[in-house]
Design a protein around this motif. Structure first.
Motif, PDB file in Angstrom:
ATOM      1  N   PRO A 417     -16.565  29.378  -5.494  1.00 42.56           N
ATOM      2  CA  PRO A 417     -16.938  29.025  -4.186  1.00 42.56           C
ATOM      3  C   PRO A 417     -17.348  27.658  -4.072  1.00 42.56           C
ATOM      4  N   MET A 418     -16.942  27.119  -3.050  1.00 38.56           N
ATOM      5  CA  MET A 418     -17.421  25.469  -2.661  1.00 38.56           C
ATOM      6  C   MET A 418     -19.278  25.578  -2.047  1.00 38.56           C
ATOM      7  N   PRO A 419     -19.694  24.499  -2.161  1.00 34.40           N
ATOM      8  CA  PRO A 419     -21.107  24.385  -1.715  1.00 34.40           C
ATOM      9  C   PRO A 419     -21.233  24.870  -0.511  1.00 34.40           C
ATOM     10  N   GLY A 420     -22.198  25.864  -0.244  1.00 35.28           N
ATOM     11  CA  GLY A 420     -22.706  26.546   1.234  1.00 35.28           C
ATOM     12  C   GLY A 420     -21.816  27.701   1.235  1.00 35.28           C
ATOM     13  N   PHE A 421     -20.961  28.074   0.650  1.00 33.59           N
ATOM     14  CA  PHE A 421     -20.109  29.540   0.508  1.00 33.59           C
ATOM     15  C   PHE A 421     -20.712  30.439  -0.480  1.00 33.59           C
ATOM     16  N   ASP A 422     -21.695  31.373  -0.293  1.00 32.24           N
ATOM     17  CA  ASP A 422     -22.076  32.358  -1.108  1.00 32.24           C
ATOM     18  C   ASP A 422     -21.230  33.675  -0.706  1.00 32.24           C
ATOM     19  N   VAL A 423     -20.153  33.346  -1.611  1.00 30.20           N
ATOM     20  CA  VAL A 423     -19.289  34.602  -1.545  1.00 30.20           C
ATOM     21  C   VAL A 423     -19.347  35.797  -2.267  1.00 30.20           C
ATOM     22  N   GLN A 424     -19.567  37.102  -1.669  1.00 29.06           N
ATOM     23  CA  GLN A 424     -19.925  38.109  -2.316  1.00 29.06           C
ATOM     24  C   GLN A 424     -18.589  39.316  -2.274  1.00 29.06           C
ATOM     25  N   ILE A 425     -18.629  40.023  -3.023  1.00 32.09           N
ATOM     26  CA  ILE A 425     -17.691  41.242  -2.902  1.00 32.09           C
ATOM     27  C   ILE A 425     -18.321  42.566  -2.882  1.00 32.09           C
ATOM     28  N   LEU A 426     -18.017  43.210  -1.634  1.00 30.76           N
ATOM     29  CA  LEU A 426     -18.928  44.349  -1.107  1.00 30.76           C
ATOM     30  C   LEU A 426     -18.140  45.555  -1.109  1.00 30.76           C
ATOM     31  N   ASP A 427     -18.919  46.619  -1.165  1.00 33.47           N
ATOM     32  CA  ASP A 427     -18.070  47.956  -1.200  1.00 33.47           C
ATOM     33  C   ASP A 427     -18.382  48.302   0.430  1.00 33.47           C
ATOM     34  N   ASP A 428     -17.774  49.499   0.632  1.00 37.15           N
ATOM     35  CA  ASP A 428     -17.729  49.984   1.700  1.00 37.15           C
ATOM     36  C   ASP A 428     -19.125  49.983   2.824  1.00 37.15           C
ATOM     37  N   ASN A 429     -20.170  50.233   1.786  1.00 33.45           N
ATOM     38  CA  ASN A 429     -21.319  50.059   2.529  1.00 33.45           C
ATOM     39  C   ASN A 429     -22.173  48.846   2.442  1.00 33.45           C
ATOM     40  N   GLY A 430     -21.502  47.825   1.976  1.00 28.64           N
ATOM     41  CA  GLY A 430     -22.178  46.506   2.007  1.00 28.64           C
ATOM     42  C   GLY A 430     -22.977  46.254   0.863  1.00 28.64           C
ATOM     43  N   ALA A 431     -22.647  47.004  -0.374  1.00 41.83           N
ATOM     44  CA  ALA A 431     -23.467  46.625  -1.524  1.00 41.83           C
ATOM     45  C   ALA A 431     -22.671  45.760  -2.444  1.00 41.83           C
ATOM     46  N   ALA A 440     -14.266  44.358  -0.445  1.00 39.52           N
ATOM     47  CA  ALA A 440     -14.185  43.252   0.814  1.00 39.52           C
ATOM     48  C   ALA A 440     -14.790  41.900   0.315  1.00 39.52           C
ATOM     49  N   ILE A 441     -14.067  40.993   0.608  1.00 38.98           N
ATOM     50  CA  ILE A 441     -14.862  39.809   0.384  1.00 38.98           C
ATOM     51  C   ILE A 441     -15.578  39.175   1.567  1.00 38.98           C
ATOM     52  N   GLU A 468     -20.184  42.277  12.273  1.00 42.89           N
ATOM     53  CA  GLU A 468     -20.657  43.616  12.475  1.00 42.89           C
ATOM     54  C   GLU A 468     -20.584  44.667  11.171  1.00 42.89           C
ATOM     55  N   THR A 469     -19.338  44.336  10.450  1.00 46.57           N
ATOM     56  CA  THR A 469     -19.374  45.561   9.313  1.00 46.57           C
ATOM     57  C   THR A 469     -20.259  45.176   8.307  1.00 46.57           C
ATOM     58  N   PHE A 470     -20.747  43.830   7.899  1.00 46.53           N
ATOM     59  CA  PHE A 470     -21.610  43.727   6.823  1.00 46.53           C
ATOM     60  C   PHE A 470     -22.692  42.926   7.538  1.00 46.53           C
ATOM     61  N   PRO A 471     -23.899  43.523   7.951  1.00 48.65           N
ATOM     62  CA  PRO A 471     -24.942  42.761   8.713  1.00 48.65           C
ATOM     63  C   PRO A 471     -25.372  41.753   7.571  1.00 48.65           C
ATOM     64  N   GLY A 472     -25.574  40.346   8.262  1.00 50.73           N
ATOM     65  CA  GLY A 472     -25.998  39.189   7.234  1.00 50.73           C
ATOM     66  C   GLY A 472     -24.997  38.583   6.535  1.00 50.73           C
ATOM     67  N   PHE A 473     -23.524  38.886   6.824  1.00 50.75           N
ATOM     68  CA  PHE A 473     -22.448  38.468   6.161  1.00 50.75           C
ATOM     69  C   PHE A 473     -21.489  38.160   7.138  1.00 50.75           C
ATOM     70  N   TYR A 474     -20.464  37.205   6.993  1.00 50.07           N
ATOM     71  CA  TYR A 474     -19.234  36.863   7.503  1.00 50.07           C
ATOM     72  C   TYR A 474     -18.126  37.785   6.938  1.00 50.07           C
ATOM     73  N   GLU A 475     -17.545  38.585   7.474  1.00 52.12           N
ATOM     74  CA  GLU A 475     -16.393  39.344   6.806  1.00 52.12           C
ATOM     75  C   GLU A 475     -15.383  38.563   6.840  1.00 52.12           C
ATOM     76  N   THR A 476     -14.732  38.204   5.790  1.00 49.60           N
ATOM     77  CA  THR A 476     -13.363  37.087   5.485  1.00 49.60           C
ATOM     78  C   THR A 476     -12.317  37.963   6.249  1.00 49.60           C
ATOM     79  N   GLY A 477     -12.112  39.271   6.136  1.00 49.98           N
ATOM     80  CA  GLY A 477     -10.759  39.842   6.118  1.00 49.98           C
ATOM     81  C   GLY A 477      -9.937  39.925   5.096  1.00 49.98           C
ATOM     82  N   ASP A 478     -10.293  39.384   4.069  1.00 45.59           N
ATOM     83  CA  ASP A 478      -9.537  39.394   2.831  1.00 45.59           C
ATOM     84  C   ASP A 478     -10.450  40.324   1.766  1.00 45.59           C
TER      85      ASP A 478
END
Ligand code: COA
Ligand code: AMP
Length: 630
Positions: A417-431, A440-441, A468-478
């Protein structure tokens, strides 16, 4: 400086990091702070600063002694011409066009649609809008009139700037008739159009509405740069979404300039004065960020290339351009290299050129397959860097930042990830899930400067599509995973977007078109693996009862309809007629399962499938069409 130090310093104190990066931009009034979070989860950057994009991309370089440096090289193997424009000349051209637009009533905040091929006038038009604070929306030339009309209705432009024609190998793209048809279909009508007449096809102008590019600017005063707020929209760029309607991604001015400028050295490893070439199209985000704005803001020379990787005239074109114009960093899509490799697998043509000035190559737009990377590295003998980004972010989310530190390459991964992008891999519940596991990325909010603050005319869709899918996150669709070292692997989309030759397309939009055919009762479009284009669309048609003419006629009409309604860029060439579509018991079409069958991949029988026998029918039909092909 080591990547990890920079990434961590941004994470620890984003305010300080981005205010420091903002120092490289010329502000009329400096912003009081970087992040504006009062409306979280909607965020803005540098909102109270005042600046002008065109000043930063053009005028300041002239003032700082770069007036004689070439800003734009137009290299057109299709017309066999090369034109060079210095920063001083660019300033004159842009100020003149901007002045004419102003004289016709275009003001700060007015929208202007730009529908132009790969000619320098496209950049003139973008920069002229930026100069007077108008909001441009560039539409890719491979879209049909109906798609242009959708964008006209959504952006409600006061003016449209177009060229008379575009040039594809062996074919003239009749821009002006397409434009006329789009305006005819659209419910919103622009006040006026400005047409750049190319000598290959001079278009008829509609009196009172259309103005010739040259005459239009012959007697009007030049425009000065209009200072705009940091959160003033620089542009709207439409991209495919989960339904047929495209999403209008908004880009704010301040963050756009700060972020792009930061990437030019730190990611792409070029210094002001170097030649940077992104072989994309101004109609895509790569064209906005790295043909037009990024290189110019940073004082580089940019190349506007009107040609193809092969056939204009041969698979050595890329190498010819790199040698002739002394390209330091080159950016293209993996598809383009696959096209070259197919024609010249041994790279014989590379040997005809001196590529010693080339420092590195960047690939994006689709997954970079390891074979392509290895081939390019072996032939070009420079680092070939995969990096991952989206129209929404405007620049790389993950990359190997060569200007900071050359990290080890892991094939199949666009690195870290580039600076400023806190990229996380989440399950269906957002964990957050463990390294190595697919999910989901998502990117923790706020997104860094330069990323989309919202969608034009669609604030609710912005929330529902991304937040909406993951509150507090941006859903990339990837979807994808991270390894133990934090390297990302981008595997697939979680929506109906497919990637054809590096072009992002919505299968939903194609289904809408197919469903409008009088004989089609139901349909589905999937993306299937393609050795050249990465993916290609494949349509399944269920016909209305009583349709007893030759199915191939209906298929041919459907193929023509998608070309007519969406455009040639959809590359929709194959469809088949089936009795039934496989569905879940609740009626959801099992597209992913169909795609797995077409690609010859193992798949799990969906637990909710209504009638498993239909999958056998689909498999038999696909076999008849020659799938799986790879
Ligand atoms: N204006 C009008 N039509 C266009 C167009 C444009 N700007 N760009 C593409 N098209 C047309 C093509 O002419 C083709 O039409 P056709 O069906 O009449 O042949 C159709 O859209 C499909 O184009 P494409 O998918 O590009 O296929 P192709 O077979 O013409 O070329 C490649 C194959 C690999 C050479 C080409 O796809 C390519 O250069 N890809 C790289 C893409 C890229 O750089 N993307 C940027 C993302 S970073
Ligand atoms: P676009 O908005 O047209 O730039 O397309 C963005 C999408 O293209 C991403 O969401 C990914 O699905 C895909 N994409 C872009 N770059 C890469 C890459 N380097 N690796 C894998 N997929 C990519």
């Amino acid at each position: 400086m080591p990547y990890a130090t920079v990434y961590e310093s941004c994470k620890a104190d984003p305010e300080a990091f981005w205010m420091q990066a903002a120092e490289a931009i010329s502000w009329d009034q400096k912003p009081s702070k970087a992040l504006f979070a009062d409306d979280a989860p909607l965020y803005e950057w540098f909102s109270d600063g005042m600046l002008n994009t065109c000043y930063n991309a053009v005028d300041r370089h002239v003032e700082n002694g770069r007036g004689d440096q070439v800003a734009i090289i137009h290299d057109s193997p299709i017309t066999d011409t090369i034109t060079k424009i210095t920063y001083a000349e660019l300033q004159t051209r842009v100020a003149s066009l901007a002045g004419a637009l102003q004289a016709k009533g275009i003001e700060k905040g007015d929208r202007v649609i730009i529908y132009m091929p790969m000619i320098p006038e496209a950049l003139d038009a973008m920069l002229a809008c930026a100069r007077i604070g108008a909001v441009h929306s560039v539409v890719f030339g491979g879209f049909a009139a109906a798609e242009l009309a959708v964008r006209i209705n959504d952006a409600t432009p006061k003016a449209i700037i177009a060229a008379s024609c575009g040039l594809e190998p062996g074919r003239v793209v009749h821009y002006k008739p397409l434009l006329d048809e789009a305006i005819e279909i659209a419910t919103h009508k622009p006040d006026f159009c400005v047409i750049f007449q190319r000598e290959q096809e001079v278009a008829d102008l509609i009196k009172g509405r259309d103005f010739d590019w040259n005459n239009f600017q012959s007697e009007t005063p030049d425009a000065k740069c209009v200072s705009v707020e940091g959160n003033h929209p620089a542009y709207i760029l439409y991209t495919s979404g989960t339904t047929g309607a495209p999403k209008g991604v908004i880009r704010h001015t301040g963050g756009h300039l700060v972020a792009l400028n930061w990437t030019m050295k730190n990611v792409y490893n070029v210094d002001p004065g170097d030649v940077f070439w992104a072989a994309s199209d101004v109609g895509w985000v790569v064209g906005h960020s790295y043909i037009c704005y990024g290189p110019l803001i940073h004082g580089n020379t940019t190349i506007v290339f009107e040609g193809k990787p092969v056939g204009t005239p041969d698979a050595g074109t890329f190498w010819r351009v790199i040698e002739q114009h002394k390209v330091r960093s080159f950016f293209t899509a993996p598809t383009a290299f696959r096209a070259v490799k197919r024609e010249d697998p041994k790279g014989e043509l590379v040997k005809d050129y001196d590529l010693s000035g080339l420092g590195q190559v960047f690939l994006a737009g689709e997954r970079a397959d390891p074979d392509t990377i290895l081939w390019a590295e072996a032939k070009l003998r420079v680092p070939v860097i995969d990096h991952w980004w989206q129209t929404e972010t405007g620049y790389a989310i993950a990359a190997n930042p060569l200007g900071l530190q050359r990290l080890p390459v892991k094939l199949g991964s666009p690195a870290v990830p580039m600076p400023g992008f806190d990229v996380q891999i989440l399950d269906d519940n957002g964990a957050e899930i463990a390294p190595g596991e697919l999910g989901a990325i998502a990117i923790k909010l706020p997104l860094p400067p330069g990323c989309l603050p919202g969608l034009w005319n669609a604030p609710e869709r912005f929330q529902s599509s991304y937040l909406e899918t993951f509150p507090g996150f941006y859903e990339t669709g990837d979807a994808g995973y991270k390894d133990e070292d934090g390297y990302l692997y981008i595997m697939s989309r979680t929506d109906d977007v497919i990637n054809v030759a590096g072009h992002r397309l919505s299968t939903g939009a194609m289904e809408e078109v197919l469903a409008s055919h009088k004989d089609v009762a139901e349909c589905a479009v999937i993306g299937v693996a393609d050795a050249l284009k990465g993916q290609t669309p494949l349509g399944f048609l269920c016909l209305n009862a009583g349709v007893n003419r030759d199915h191939s006629e209906v298929v041919a009409e459907c193929v023509a309809l998608v070309r007519e309604k969406i455009g040639p860029v959809a590359a929709f060439r194959t469809a088949c007629v089936v009795e039934r579509l496989p569905k879940t018991r609740s009626g959801k079409i099992l597209r992913a399962t169909m795609a797995a069958i077409a690609d010859g991949l193992d798949y799990k029988m969906p637990a909710t499938i209504d009638d498993p026998a239909i999958l056998d029918e689909i498999e038999a039909t696909l076999k008849g069409l020659g799938y799986p092909r790879n």
